[in-house]
Scaffold this active site. Structure first.
Site, PDB file in Angstrom:
ATOM      1  N   ASP A  35       0.835  -1.199   0.000  1.00 52.29           N
ATOM      2  CA  ASP A  35       0.000   0.000   0.000  1.00 52.29           C
ATOM      3  C   ASP A  35       0.871   1.251   0.000  1.00 52.29           C
ATOM      4  OD1 ASP A  35      -2.366  -1.455   0.095  1.00 52.29           O
ATOM      5  OD2 ASP A  35      -2.385  -1.521   2.275  1.00 52.29           O
ATOM      6  N   ASP A 169     -10.420  -5.634   0.479  1.00 49.85           N
ATOM      7  CA  ASP A 169      -9.331  -5.101   1.296  1.00 49.85           C
ATOM      8  C   ASP A 169      -9.882  -4.394   2.518  1.00 49.85           C
ATOM      9  OD1 ASP A 169      -7.023  -4.008   2.319  1.00 49.85           O
ATOM     10  OD2 ASP A 169      -6.439  -2.971   0.489  1.00 49.85           O
TER      11      ASP A 169
END
Length: 220
Positions: A35, A169
């Site tokens: 990320d 997610d």
């Protein structure tokens, strides 16, 4: 049918911790998601994108850009050796341009969508995509609470686009993984339920086995 699997999610603003997490993953993970956050599209910051190029992991690495102007990060993703880049539908007014740049550089193209974004808003882009990543938390924070209503959106998407790979997610853990699998998710991205445990490898293997068993029980 596409495999159901747990994908460890790496989120940190500390380059030393980032290196440590990648080294841990080398020993057990066939794939992982990294990320990148800019402090603008989401309020949090991750490692600087230039850190990506210092590491070329042996596992299959996908980059989740929680950033404005995602096309500006693609060179760093290339230096890292990622196979896929995921950007946010809400982060750009030119999603088709971003998809074209991603594909020009040889990546698979993924689109992330926030919990409040309806399928109808981005459905026109699906034929150009390799996967869609549904955010089941408000993006930008480790350990944010799971939003179960997102699974209704996953089911709607699955019914409309049964051949497209689906990721989810945020907030996945032992108690809700069977429900997530039953909704039609292929890739379950997990951060804190792996890395905030005493033994990340054991946590990953346990959750991945749980997901695969849930897929068998659901006939997937």
């Amino acid at each position: 049918m596409k495999d159901v699997k747990i994908v460890p999610a790496v989120l940190t603003d500390d380059p030393a911790a980032f290196e440590c997490m990648l080294n841990q993953l080398e020993s057990f993970a066939p794939s992982a998601q990294i990320d990148i956050m800019d402090g603008q599209f989401v309020p949090s910051l991750s490692i600087p994108p230039e850190v990506l190029g210092r590491y070329k992991p042996r596992f299959a690495s996908e980059i989740h850009l929680m950033t404005l102007n995602p096309e500006e990060y693609l060179t760093y993703c290339k230096q890292h050796g990622a196979f896929r880049v995921i950007f946010h539908f809400e982060a750009t007014t030119r999603p088709e341009y971003v998809i074209s740049r991603i594909k020009e550089l040889g990546f698979q193209a993924g689109l992330a969508v926030n919990p409040e974004t309806p399928v109808s808003d981005f459905a026109y882009l699906v034929p150009q995509l390799d996967m869609v990543l549904f955010m089941s938390v408000i993006p930008g924070f480790y350990g944010a609470p799971f939003i179960p209503e997102v699974l209704l959106k996953v089911k709607e998407f699955k019914s409309r686009f049964p051949e497209t790979e689906i990721g989810l997610d945020g907030g996945a853990k032992e108690g809700n993984i069977p429900e997530i699998v039953a909704a039609g998710v292929n890739d379950i991205c997990v951060g804190s339920a792996i890395f905030r445990q005493t033994d990340p490898k054991s946590s990953y293997l346990y959750l991945d086995k749980l997901a695969k068993n849930a897929a068998k029980e659901a006939g997937i």
